[in-house]
Structure formats: C-alpha cells, structure tokens
Design a protein around this motif. Sequence first.
Motif, PDB file in Angstrom:
ATOM      1  N   VAL A   1       4.376  70.513  84.078  1.00  0.00           N
ATOM      2  CA  VAL A   1       4.966  71.790  83.661  1.00  0.00           C
ATOM      3  C   VAL A   1       4.695  72.049  82.188  1.00  0.00           C
ATOM      4  CG1 VAL A   1       7.166  72.978  83.300  1.00  0.00           C
ATOM      5  CG2 VAL A   1       6.740  71.812  85.450  1.00  0.00           C
ATOM      6  N   LYS A   2       4.697  70.989  81.382  1.00  0.00           N
ATOM      7  CA  LYS A   2       4.471  71.120  79.937  1.00  0.00           C
ATOM      8  C   LYS A   2       3.110  71.741  79.640  1.00  0.00           C
ATOM      9  CE  LYS A   2       3.508  67.400  77.707  1.00  0.00           C
ATOM     10  NZ  LYS A   2       3.540  66.091  77.068  1.00  0.00           N
ATOM     11  N   ARG A   3       2.145  71.522  80.496  1.00  0.00           N
ATOM     12  CA  ARG A   3       0.783  72.024  80.265  1.00  0.00           C
ATOM     13  C   ARG A   3       0.598  73.489  80.639  1.00  0.00           C
ATOM     14  NH1 ARG A   3      -1.956  67.681  83.570  1.00  0.00           N
ATOM     15  NH2 ARG A   3      -0.723  65.925  82.917  1.00  0.00           N
ATOM     16  N   ILE A   4       1.577  74.089  81.299  1.00  0.00           N
ATOM     17  CA  ILE A   4       1.463  75.494  81.702  1.00  0.00           C
ATOM     18  C   ILE A   4       1.660  76.387  80.481  1.00  0.00           C
ATOM     19  CG2 ILE A   4       2.469  77.352  83.089  1.00  0.00           C
ATOM     20  CD1 ILE A   4       3.344  75.207  85.090  1.00  0.00           C
ATOM     21  N   LYS A   5       0.730  77.293  80.264  1.00  0.00           N
ATOM     22  CA  LYS A   5       0.824  78.247  79.162  1.00  0.00           C
ATOM     23  C   LYS A   5       0.967  79.643  79.750  1.00  0.00           C
ATOM     24  CE  LYS A   5       0.005  75.059  76.131  1.00  0.00           C
ATOM     25  NZ  LYS A   5       1.142  74.266  75.828  1.00  0.00           N
ATOM     26  N   THR A   6       1.995  80.350  79.336  1.00  0.00           N
ATOM     27  CA  THR A   6       2.210  81.709  79.818  1.00  0.00           C
ATOM     28  C   THR A   6       2.285  82.665  78.640  1.00  0.00           C
ATOM     29  OG1 THR A   6       4.609  81.454  79.780  1.00  0.00           O
ATOM     30  CG2 THR A   6       3.508  80.955  81.851  1.00  0.00           C
ATOM     31  N   LYS A   7       2.035  83.917  78.912  1.00  0.00           N
ATOM     32  CA  LYS A   7       2.174  84.966  77.905  1.00  0.00           C
ATOM     33  C   LYS A   7       3.230  85.938  78.400  1.00  0.00           C
ATOM     34  CE  LYS A   7      -2.374  85.165  75.791  1.00  0.00           C
ATOM     35  NZ  LYS A   7      -3.520  86.048  75.523  1.00  0.00           N
ATOM     36  N   ALA A   8       4.345  85.961  77.713  1.00  0.00           N
ATOM     37  CA  ALA A   8       5.403  86.897  78.085  1.00  0.00           C
ATOM     38  C   ALA A   8       5.066  88.260  77.502  1.00  0.00           C
ATOM     39  CB  ALA A   8       6.744  86.415  77.557  1.00  0.00           C
TER      40      ALA A   8
ATOM     41  N   LEU B   1      10.381  58.513  87.572  1.00  0.00           N
ATOM     42  CA  LEU B   1       8.945  58.602  87.346  1.00  0.00           C
ATOM     43  C   LEU B   1       8.391  59.914  87.905  1.00  0.00           C
ATOM     44  CD1 LEU B   1       6.397  57.225  86.294  1.00  0.00           C
ATOM     45  CD2 LEU B   1       6.134  56.186  88.559  1.00  0.00           C
ATOM     46  N   SER B   2       8.821  60.287  89.079  1.00  0.00           N
ATOM     47  CA  SER B   2       8.392  61.546  89.685  1.00  0.00           C
ATOM     48  C   SER B   2       8.816  62.736  88.816  1.00  0.00           C
ATOM     49  CB  SER B   2       8.995  61.673  91.083  1.00  0.00           C
ATOM     50  OG  SER B   2       8.714  62.919  91.640  1.00  0.00           O
ATOM     51  N   THR B   3      10.037  62.687  88.295  1.00  0.00           N
ATOM     52  CA  THR B   3      10.539  63.756  87.428  1.00  0.00           C
ATOM     53  C   THR B   3       9.713  63.859  86.153  1.00  0.00           C
ATOM     54  OG1 THR B   3      12.781  63.486  88.287  1.00  0.00           O
ATOM     55  CG2 THR B   3      12.564  64.588  86.169  1.00  0.00           C
ATOM     56  N   LEU B   4       9.390  62.717  85.560  1.00  0.00           N
ATOM     57  CA  LEU B   4       8.587  62.723  84.331  1.00  0.00           C
ATOM     58  C   LEU B   4       7.174  63.240  84.578  1.00  0.00           C
ATOM     59  CD1 LEU B   4       9.756  59.384  82.710  1.00  0.00           C
ATOM     60  CD2 LEU B   4      10.240  61.707  81.919  1.00  0.00           C
ATOM     61  N   LYS B   5       6.587  62.903  85.719  1.00  0.00           N
ATOM     62  CA  LYS B   5       5.257  63.415  86.057  1.00  0.00           C
ATOM     63  C   LYS B   5       5.296  64.934  86.235  1.00  0.00           C
ATOM     64  CE  LYS B   5       3.323  59.264  88.184  1.00  0.00           C
ATOM     65  NZ  LYS B   5       2.861  58.654  89.440  1.00  0.00           N
ATOM     66  N   PHE B   6       6.335  65.418  86.916  1.00  0.00           N
ATOM     67  CA  PHE B   6       6.488  66.859  87.114  1.00  0.00           C
ATOM     68  C   PHE B   6       6.659  67.556  85.767  1.00  0.00           C
ATOM     69  CE2 PHE B   6       9.235  70.572  87.715  1.00  0.00           C
ATOM     70  CZ  PHE B   6       8.442  71.330  88.563  1.00  0.00           C
ATOM     71  N   ALA B   7       7.500  66.999  84.909  1.00  0.00           N
ATOM     72  CA  ALA B   7       7.732  67.600  83.584  1.00  0.00           C
ATOM     73  C   ALA B   7       6.446  67.625  82.766  1.00  0.00           C
ATOM     74  CB  ALA B   7       8.819  66.828  82.850  1.00  0.00           C
ATOM     75  N   ASP B   8       5.630  66.595  82.896  1.00  0.00           N
ATOM     76  CA  ASP B   8       4.352  66.563  82.178  1.00  0.00           C
ATOM     77  C   ASP B   8       3.420  67.670  82.667  1.00  0.00           C
ATOM     78  OD1 ASP B   8       2.487  65.294  80.299  1.00  0.00           O
ATOM     79  OD2 ASP B   8       1.367  64.789  82.119  1.00  0.00           O
TER      80      ASP B   8
ATOM     81  N   SER C   1      -1.087  74.068  85.731  1.00  0.00           N
ATOM     82  CA  SER C   1      -1.171  73.053  84.683  1.00  0.00           C
ATOM     83  C   SER C   1      -2.579  72.507  84.507  1.00  0.00           C
ATOM     84  CB  SER C   1      -0.210  71.901  84.972  1.00  0.00           C
ATOM     85  OG  SER C   1      -0.604  71.201  86.121  1.00  0.00           O
ATOM     86  N   THR C   2      -3.420  72.590  85.538  1.00  0.00           N
ATOM     87  CA  THR C   2      -4.778  72.070  85.418  1.00  0.00           C
ATOM     88  C   THR C   2      -5.716  73.046  84.741  1.00  0.00           C
ATOM     89  OG1 THR C   2      -5.353  72.883  87.610  1.00  0.00           O
ATOM     90  CG2 THR C   2      -4.610  70.586  87.447  1.00  0.00           C
ATOM     91  N   GLY C   3      -5.272  74.257  84.499  1.00  0.00           N
ATOM     92  CA  GLY C   3      -6.108  75.232  83.822  1.00  0.00           C
ATOM     93  C   GLY C   3      -7.072  75.948  84.740  1.00  0.00           C
ATOM     94  N   GLU C   4      -6.883  75.824  86.050  1.00  0.00           N
ATOM     95  CA  GLU C   4      -7.764  76.501  86.996  1.00  0.00           C
ATOM     96  C   GLU C   4      -7.639  78.015  86.896  1.00  0.00           C
ATOM     97  OE1 GLU C   4      -7.196  75.073  90.979  1.00  0.00           O
ATOM     98  OE2 GLU C   4      -7.109  73.008  90.303  1.00  0.00           O
TER      99      GLU C   4
END
Length: 101
Positions: free
Chosen positions: A65-72, A56-63, A7-10
């Motif tokens: 995960v939302k930033r992960i970009k994949t190419k199928a 709050l922990s669930t919402l942080k995790f979902a946020d 999610s951080t784009g590393e």
Amino acid sequence: AVVSTQSTGETKGKNVIVPFRDSALTKLLKTALGGNSKTVMMAAVSPADINYEESLSTLKFADRVKRIKTKASVNESPTEKLIRELREENARLMKMIGGGE
C-alpha cells in the motif's frame, strides 16, 4: 488485485481500471484506492509468537500500500470551474483598472 496492481506501477502513465473484489473491506476502501483522495495506512501488528503469520501478512500488505501513489483532485463541475475562472479574471481586471488610475 487492486493493491498489487497499483503498487507495482503497472498503471503508471495509463488510465487503467483496476477490478475491485466483492469484499466488504475493498468496498469500504474503493474511493481511497481509486485515486481521488488522500489516504493514511495504519498497520496493527503484535509482538506475540502466536500472531507471527498475521503480523507478517499485515506488514507485507502495508508495504504494498505504501508504494501506491495517487493524485487527489478537487471535484468541480465544468460550470463551477468556469464561474471560478471568470471571477478570478474579473478580480484581476478590476485590479488593473484600479491600479491604472
């Protein structure tokens, strides 16, 4: 580690192997988090005061995960790919022959 790294784009523009933890959830999500599938994230939260920290922990995790970009991509063996390409070329050439008469 998997979600935060992706999610951080590393991994942007790199072939980076992200280590997976030895947890049941991570093992279940391994193919989805690995990048060769389309994935939906649903977060269940509660409005109750007693569940504030967990929500709050669930919402942080979902946020994250939302930033992960994949190419199928389609899983296709080199032989299957060659056969498909030859059939497409054959159909194109047959069309040219049929259209030229």
